[in-house]
Structure formats: structure tokens, C-alpha cells
Scaffold this motif. Structure first.
Motif, PDB file in Angstrom:
ATOM      1  N   ASP A  73       0.802  -1.223   0.000  1.00  0.00           N
ATOM      2  CA  ASP A  73       0.000   0.000   0.000  1.00  0.00           C
ATOM      3  C   ASP A  73       0.836   1.274   0.000  1.00  0.00           C
ATOM      4  N   ALA A  74       2.170   1.133   0.013  1.00  0.00           N
ATOM      5  CA  ALA A  74       3.027   2.314   0.111  1.00  0.00           C
ATOM      6  C   ALA A  74       3.627   2.724  -1.226  1.00  0.00           C
ATOM      7  N   THR A  75       3.857   1.772  -2.116  1.00  0.00           N
ATOM      8  CA  THR A  75       4.628   2.040  -3.328  1.00  0.00           C
ATOM      9  C   THR A  75       3.836   2.868  -4.336  1.00  0.00           C
ATOM     10  N   SER A  76       4.547   3.778  -5.019  1.00  0.00           N
ATOM     11  CA  SER A  76       3.940   4.666  -6.008  1.00  0.00           C
ATOM     12  C   SER A  76       4.919   4.839  -7.164  1.00  0.00           C
ATOM     13  N   LYS A  77       4.801   5.931  -7.884  1.00  0.00           N
ATOM     14  CA  LYS A  77       5.838   6.279  -8.866  1.00  0.00           C
ATOM     15  C   LYS A  77       7.132   6.500  -8.095  1.00  0.00           C
ATOM     16  N   SER A  78       8.246   6.055  -8.688  1.00  0.00           N
ATOM     17  CA  SER A  78       9.513   6.113  -7.953  1.00  0.00           C
ATOM     18  C   SER A  78      10.678   6.328  -8.898  1.00  0.00           C
ATOM     19  N   SER A  79      11.844   6.600  -8.311  1.00  0.00           N
ATOM     20  CA  SER A  79      13.107   6.678  -9.055  1.00  0.00           C
ATOM     21  C   SER A  79      14.136   5.804  -8.356  1.00  0.00           C
ATOM     22  N   ILE A  80      15.000   5.169  -9.142  1.00  0.00           N
ATOM     23  CA  ILE A  80      16.084   4.375  -8.589  1.00  0.00           C
ATOM     24  C   ILE A  80      17.407   4.902  -9.135  1.00  0.00           C
ATOM     25  N   LEU A  95      25.296   0.288  -3.466  1.00  0.00           N
ATOM     26  CA  LEU A  95      23.865   0.293  -3.137  1.00  0.00           C
ATOM     27  C   LEU A  95      23.004   0.766  -4.302  1.00  0.00           C
ATOM     28  N   LEU A  96      21.829   0.147  -4.379  1.00  0.00           N
ATOM     29  CA  LEU A  96      20.758   0.599  -5.271  1.00  0.00           C
ATOM     30  C   LEU A  96      19.741   1.323  -4.402  1.00  0.00           C
ATOM     31  N   TYR A  97      19.488   2.589  -4.694  1.00  0.00           N
ATOM     32  CA  TYR A  97      18.577   3.411  -3.897  1.00  0.00           C
ATOM     33  C   TYR A  97      17.242   3.573  -4.625  1.00  0.00           C
ATOM     34  N   MET A  98      16.186   3.639  -3.822  1.00  0.00           N
ATOM     35  CA  MET A  98      14.846   3.878  -4.348  1.00  0.00           C
ATOM     36  C   MET A  98      14.229   5.058  -3.599  1.00  0.00           C
ATOM     37  N   VAL A  99      13.740   6.052  -4.362  1.00  0.00           N
ATOM     38  CA  VAL A  99      13.003   7.187  -3.805  1.00  0.00           C
ATOM     39  C   VAL A  99      11.565   7.054  -4.273  1.00  0.00           C
ATOM     40  N   ASN A 100      10.651   6.810  -3.342  1.00  0.00           N
ATOM     41  CA  ASN A 100       9.233   6.619  -3.651  1.00  0.00           C
ATOM     42  C   ASN A 100       8.502   7.948  -3.473  1.00  0.00           C
ATOM     43  N   TYR A 101       7.898   8.469  -4.563  1.00  0.00           N
ATOM     44  CA  TYR A 101       7.401   9.845  -4.563  1.00  0.00           C
ATOM     45  C   TYR A 101       6.105  10.067  -3.780  1.00  0.00           C
ATOM     46  N   GLY A 102       5.226   9.066  -3.724  1.00  0.00           N
ATOM     47  CA  GLY A 102       3.940   9.275  -3.053  1.00  0.00           C
ATOM     48  C   GLY A 102       2.856   9.807  -3.966  1.00  0.00           C
ATOM     49  N   TYR A 103       3.012   9.615  -5.267  1.00  0.00           N
ATOM     50  CA  TYR A 103       1.955   9.985  -6.212  1.00  0.00           C
ATOM     51  C   TYR A 103       1.983   9.044  -7.410  1.00  0.00           C
ATOM     52  N   ALA A 104       0.890   9.052  -8.158  1.00  0.00           N
ATOM     53  CA  ALA A 104       0.789   8.301  -9.417  1.00  0.00           C
ATOM     54  C   ALA A 104      -0.162   9.092 -10.315  1.00  0.00           C
ATOM     55  N   TYR A 105      -0.627   8.457 -11.394  1.00  0.00           N
ATOM     56  CA  TYR A 105      -1.496   9.166 -12.338  1.00  0.00           C
ATOM     57  C   TYR A 105      -2.787   8.393 -12.579  1.00  0.00           C
ATOM     58  N   TRP A 106      -3.867   9.126 -12.588  1.00  0.00           N
ATOM     59  CA  TRP A 106      -5.174   8.607 -12.990  1.00  0.00           C
ATOM     60  C   TRP A 106      -5.544   9.333 -14.272  1.00  0.00           C
ATOM     61  N   GLY A 107      -5.426   8.642 -15.402  1.00  0.00           N
ATOM     62  CA  GLY A 107      -5.467   9.328 -16.686  1.00  0.00           C
ATOM     63  C   GLY A 107      -4.250  10.220 -16.770  1.00  0.00           C
ATOM     64  N   ASN A 108      -4.468  11.518 -16.991  1.00  0.00           N
ATOM     65  CA  ASN A 108      -3.365  12.481 -16.997  1.00  0.00           C
ATOM     66  C   ASN A 108      -3.317  13.308 -15.720  1.00  0.00           C
ATOM     67  N   LYS A 109      -4.138  12.930 -14.755  1.00  0.00           N
ATOM     68  CA  LYS A 109      -4.206  13.698 -13.508  1.00  0.00           C
ATOM     69  C   LYS A 109      -3.276  13.084 -12.471  1.00  0.00           C
ATOM     70  N   LYS A 110      -2.466  13.921 -11.848  1.00  0.00           N
ATOM     71  CA  LYS A 110      -1.566  13.496 -10.779  1.00  0.00           C
ATOM     72  C   LYS A 110      -2.367  13.381  -9.484  1.00  0.00           C
ATOM     73  N   ILE A 111      -2.279  12.224  -8.813  1.00  0.00           N
ATOM     74  CA  ILE A 111      -3.050  12.008  -7.583  1.00  0.00           C
ATOM     75  C   ILE A 111      -2.126  11.507  -6.475  1.00  0.00           C
ATOM     76  N   ASP A 112      -2.513  11.763  -5.220  1.00  0.00           N
ATOM     77  CA  ASP A 112      -1.802  11.193  -4.072  1.00  0.00           C
ATOM     78  C   ASP A 112      -1.975   9.675  -4.118  1.00  0.00           C
ATOM     79  N   PHE A 113      -0.872   8.968  -3.968  1.00  0.00           N
ATOM     80  CA  PHE A 113      -0.931   7.504  -4.051  1.00  0.00           C
ATOM     81  C   PHE A 113       0.299   6.940  -3.346  1.00  0.00           C
ATOM     82  N   GLY A 114       0.086   6.018  -2.435  1.00  0.00           N
ATOM     83  CA  GLY A 114       1.210   5.469  -1.699  1.00  0.00           C
ATOM     84  C   GLY A 114       1.744   6.456  -0.670  1.00  0.00           C
ATOM     85  N   VAL A 115       2.940   6.164  -0.163  1.00  0.00           N
ATOM     86  CA  VAL A 115       3.566   6.970   0.888  1.00  0.00           C
ATOM     87  C   VAL A 115       5.023   7.240   0.503  1.00  0.00           C
ATOM     88  N   PRO A 116       5.491   8.494   0.608  1.00  0.00           N
ATOM     89  CA  PRO A 116       6.900   8.765   0.306  1.00  0.00           C
ATOM     90  C   PRO A 116       7.842   7.986   1.239  1.00  0.00           C
TER      91      PRO A 116
END
Length: 523
Positions: free
Chosen positions: A299-306, A312-333
Motif C-alpha cells: 500500500d506504500a509504493t507509487s511512482k519512484s526513481s532508482i 547500493l541501489l537506492y529507491m526514492v518513492n514519490y507518493g503519487y501516481a497518475y489517474w489518466g493524466n491527472k496526478k493524484i496522491d498515491f502510496g507513501v513517500p
């Protein structure tokens, strides 16, 4: 009776012939478009004036044909007309080869090399580059085109009962199918990478290696989105209800799918790193098998960058995703570090609330700096612990947006240009929504502010000279970062060799700079 039929047939042939040849007239003249700083001489452009506003251009460098889309804007400059024209202009002979009326509400027109396609409803139509005539049509929605091989890949349209996941390769010279492959597109395509002349890597519900010639390749399947997002439905229904009361509302007609719950892709000599909604993984490049995988919080993962730094391999989880073209809160940073060779988790740290997504991040030595809309925070890259955090006054400064890289330049009192970030390598530079650039020390204290009107954007090179853009003007810098020319051309210009192609309103500008660079023109 036969004579009447023959006469009618001749009239029809004459009308068809007239439709193939354009009556569009284009005027042209020479126009001063800039200044050679050293000689103080005007730089002259060839200006071609078309009957309507130019919306897009495409240059076929082989034939020297320019394809133009002409579309009007509303008086307030915000709404595009749904109808317009496409025409192909011969730059050598200075005449329109052909033109065609287009209803853009039914589908757009695209060009890849000499291949021109038009979407009309559920049909993909191929147009002859020389005449505009209809060559062939198919029911397919192209997702990728290789203009050299003249192969396009997309999904077959079989109606509501058809399989929407059947990927098909098309020979774009005749419209014939070459091969088929099942490739899930529930959450859309996230990325296409060309691995070599014949192999694509497609990120869509996982990773897929595809040979363009025959469709062969491997598949790694994972989840990159979420279906039946009830929270989003509730928000949308609330918006509709409120809109009905006020008389102004917009609803989404797309499926109830959240997409882009996936990271960027890192490719090394033998493996591929990627994070999805369910895991962060390392995949063997030659066969798609899993080298290692590490599960992620559902329930935490969203759009991210590695990214990789040392072991080390690092992952930054942003806390948002897209519904259509709309940016929405999703997951947890959150931030995470794993061993790049084994996938073993070194640290995991939730760094913000669900409704406070990450705007951007950068690294500085052993520190990770993360921006939120009103806050900057620093974390240790060794264990993910927080080092410092500071809240900013967004009413005056604007919301914090993106860290500034080496593409932003500033001019000093000696008229010499330099990268903004080189003013002080120990400082952070970040832009805000109020068109400001902030310089901050390592304690996150603002030491200086810059107005965007005083900054320049580097967008490319020409003849090994740097191109800077500011508003609708381009500045050319010599090897000493001194201004050598100033042009009234935008960063959207098409550049081929020493020649610019740009447009504004009804005018197309062609500017050859051989004289500026002392180059000999082609015979």
C-alpha cells in the motif's frame, strides 16, 4: 446515354486530379532574424508565409519536404480549433506539394521519416508523402515506429469483444501484418528503450524484450498500477456533484485505473534494475530471468526513481501516481537502500505523510536532498536517517519544484555566461512556482535569489557552439562562453547541420548560419 456516362466519368477524373494538386499559395521574402555580434551584421532568414497559423512542423531531411499542421487558436489563445489543414511544402522548389483538410477531433496526423499516418475513428490511414493520396488503411493504434525499418507496432482494434492486448507489427510500406504477440497494456506503456537496431525493451506491466523483425523475446511480468481505485471514484463523484451545483464540472471518461506505479530503468552490462508496485528487482538482460527480487510494501509504493551509488541501489518513492493524466496522491513517500548485487535491504525509511508527495531529489556526496512543495529535507545515504529539515514560506517564494541542473545559465557583468550551479558548488539550487531560483547553503538557508527573467536555458549545440534560450530568443555562445550571435528563434527550432527551422504565427523561418561559422555551403 453512353456519352453522358463518359462525360460524367471525365468530370470525376478531372475533379480527382485537381484534388491531388494544391492551390495553396505561399509567399516568401528575406527577413532580418538576428545579429552577428562580431560583425554587427544582420542575420537573414528566408520567411515563408502560409495562409493560417502554423501549429507543428516536421522536416524530412532526405527530400527536403516540410510537413506543416495549420490550426487556428481562439481569440484568448487557449483553445485550438478542432479542424485545420496538413500540407507538405517543397523547400527546394518553394511550393506546396499537396494539402488536406483535417478534423483533429477524430484523430491526429503523425510523420516518421517519409511515412505519414492519419487516424480517423478506429482506422489508421497511410498517406503518400508526395501526393497525399490514401495508400492503405488498417485498424491498429501504433505505439512505436521505426522509420528506418519502416515497421510500426501497436494494438489491433477488434471492437468491444476483441482482445485489447494483442500487439501487432505492421509493414508500413503496404500495411501488412508481420507478427503478433500478447502484451498486457492494462496500465499503459511506461517506457520504450531501443537496445540495438532490432530489439526493443518495453515497460508495460513489467518488462518485455521484443525483436522488431519477428516478435521474439522474453517477458518479465509485474504490477505497475492499480485497478478499481475506489478512493479516486469517490473523489471524482464528489467533484461531479459539486460541479452540478455550480454548473461547471469536468469528469474523467477513462477507465478507473491508476498508472505509472513504476520506476525508471537502469541497464548495466548484463542486468536491468526496475521497481514496480510489488517489488524492486534485478533482471538478466539476455533472457529476462530474475537475478534477485525484494518485495515492496503493497500500500506504500507509487511512482519512484532508482539510482546506484557505490554498492547500493537506492529507491526514492514519490507518493503519487497518475489517474489518466491527472496526478493524484498515491502510496507513501519513502527511501530505501538495497545491495545492488544481492537485493538485501540495508535500510527503509518512511519520510512523509501520504498527502505530502515528493517534488524532486538530488544527491550531494553522502547526502540525499529531497524537496516537498513547502519543505526541504536531507537524509544520510548510509542508513536513510534524517539529517536536517526546513519549512519555507511558499506564499512569497512559491512552491518548491525542481533542483536546478547544469542546463541553466546566467550572464555576469562582463557579458560572459556560466552555469548557475557553478557560482558555488557547496550550495543547492532549486526553482519555485513563482519563477524564482533559490541558492541555499548546506544548512538549507537561502543565501541568494534569482529571477527567472535573468536566467537562460541551454537546449543544444550547433557547430560545437552552445545554444541558450530565453523567451523566444536564442543566443549562440562561442568556445569561451561569449555571445557570438543573437536570433529571434525559439528552443523548439528544428536544427539540421548549420540551419534552423522555426515558426511563429503564419510564418516559417529558415536560417542558414554557414557564414557565421565560416563554413562552406554545400554545392
Amino acid at each position: 446515354m453512353k456519352n453522358r456516362l463518359l462525360f460524367g466519368l471525365l468530370i470525376l477524373i478531372a475533379i480527382t486530379s485537381m484534388a491531388q494538386s494544391s492551390k495553396v499559395k505561399v509567399s516568401y521574402n528575406d527577413k532580418a532574424i538576428g545579429l552577428d555580434i562580431k560583425s554587427q551584421k544582420n542575420i537573414i532568414a528566408k520567411e515563408y508565409i502560409f495562409p493560417n497559423r502554423i501549429h507543428e512542423i516536421y522536416l524530412d531531411t532526405i527530400s527536403n519536404y516540410m510537413t506543416l499542421k495549420l490550426r487556428k487558436l481562439s481569440k484568448n489563445g487557449k483553445i485550438l480549433s478542432t479542424t485545420g489543414d496538413i500540407l507538405v511544402f517543397d523547400l527546394n522548389n518553394k511550393q506546396v506539394k499537396w494539402d488536406k483538410k483535417v478534423d483533429f477531433s477524430q484523430g491526429n496526423i503523425h510523420q516518421y521519416g517519409t511515412i505519414i499516418t492519419q487516424y480517423v475513428g478506429n482506422k489508421l490511414i497511410n498517406l503518400n508523402n508526395n501526393t497525399g493520396e490514401h495508400n492503405w488503411d488498417i485498424k491498429n493504434d501504433l505505439y512505436y515506429v521505426d522509420p528506418i525499418k519502416k515497421i510500426g507496432i501497436g494494438y489491433q482494434y477488434k471492437g468491444l469483444a476483441g482482445n485489447i492486448h494483442t500487439l501487432e507489427a505492421i509493414n508500413l510500406t503496404n500495411g501488412n501484418a508481420l507478427w503478433e504477440k500478447e502484451l498486457n497494456r492494462t496500465f499503459g506503456w511506461n517506457k520504450i528503450i531501443k537496445l540495438n537496431d532490432s530489439t526493443l525493451l518495453i515497460a508495460s506491466s513489467g518488462l518485455h524484450s521484443i525483436n522488431l523483425n519477428n516478435g521474439s523475446g522474453w517477458d518479465y511480468t509485474t504490477v505497475t498500477g492499480k485497478k478499481d481505485y475506489t478512493e479516486t471514484i469517490a473523489k471524482n463523484i464528489t467533484g461531479v456533484t459539486l460541479g452540478i451545483l455550480t454548473g461547471t464540472y469536468v469528469t474523467s471518461s477513462g477507465p478507473n485505473v491508476v498508472r505509472d506505479v513504476v520506476s525508471n530503468i537502469i541497464i548495466d552490462s548484463s542486468t536491468i534494475y526496475v521497481a514496480s508496485k510489488e517489488s524492486i528487482s534485478n533482471i538478466y538482460k539476455h533472457n529476462g530471468e530474475i537475478a534477485w527480487t525484494n518485495p515492496l510494501p503493497e500500500d506504500a509504493t507509487s511512482k519512484s526513481s532508482i539510482f546506484i551509488k557505490d554498492s547500493l541501489l537506492y529507491m526514492v518513492n514519490y507518493g503519487y501516481a497518475y489517474w489518466g493524466n491527472k496526478k493524484i496522491d498515491f502510496g507513501v513517500p519513502f527511501i530505501m537502500g538495497v545491495n545492488k548485487n544481492t537485493g538485501e535491504q540495508i535500510f527503509y525509511n518512511t519520510i512523509s505523510e501520504k498527502n505530502e508527495p515528493i517534488s524532486d531529489f538530488k544527491t550531494h556526496h553522502d547526502t540525499l536532498v529531497i524537496s516537498f512543495k513547502n519543505k526541504l529535507s536531507t537524509y544520510s545515504l548510509r542508513d536513510g536517517s534524517e539529517i536536517n529539515s526546513k519549512i519555507f514560506d511558499t506564499d512569497n517564494l512559491g512552491e518548491l519544484k525542481y533542483f536546478i541542473g547544469n542546463h541553466i545559465y546566467i550572464k555576469d557583468n562582463n557579458n560572459s555566461f556560466s552555469q548557475l550551479i557553478t557560482l558555488d558548488s557547496t550550495n543547492y539550487f532549486i526553482q519555485t512556482s513563482n519563477r524564482k531560483a533559490l541558492m541555499l547553503d548546506l544548512n538549507l538557508t537561502i543565501t541568494k535569489q534569482f529571477d527567472f527573467d535573468d536566467l537562460y536555458y541551454s537546449y543544444g549545440t550547433i557547430n560545437k557552439c552552445l545554444l541558450l534560450a530565453k523567451d523566444d530568443q536564442t543566443i549562440i555562445l562561442d568556445e569561451t562562453n561569449q555571445e557570438m550571435a543573437r536570433l529571434d528563434l525559439s528552443y523548439n527550432s528544428v536544427i539540421v547541420g548549420n540551419t534552423f527551422y522555426d515558426f511563429k504565427d503564419n510564418s516559417l523561418f529558415v536560417v542558414n548560419l554557414d557564414d557565421l561559422f565560416g563554413a562552406k555551403p554545400n554545392p
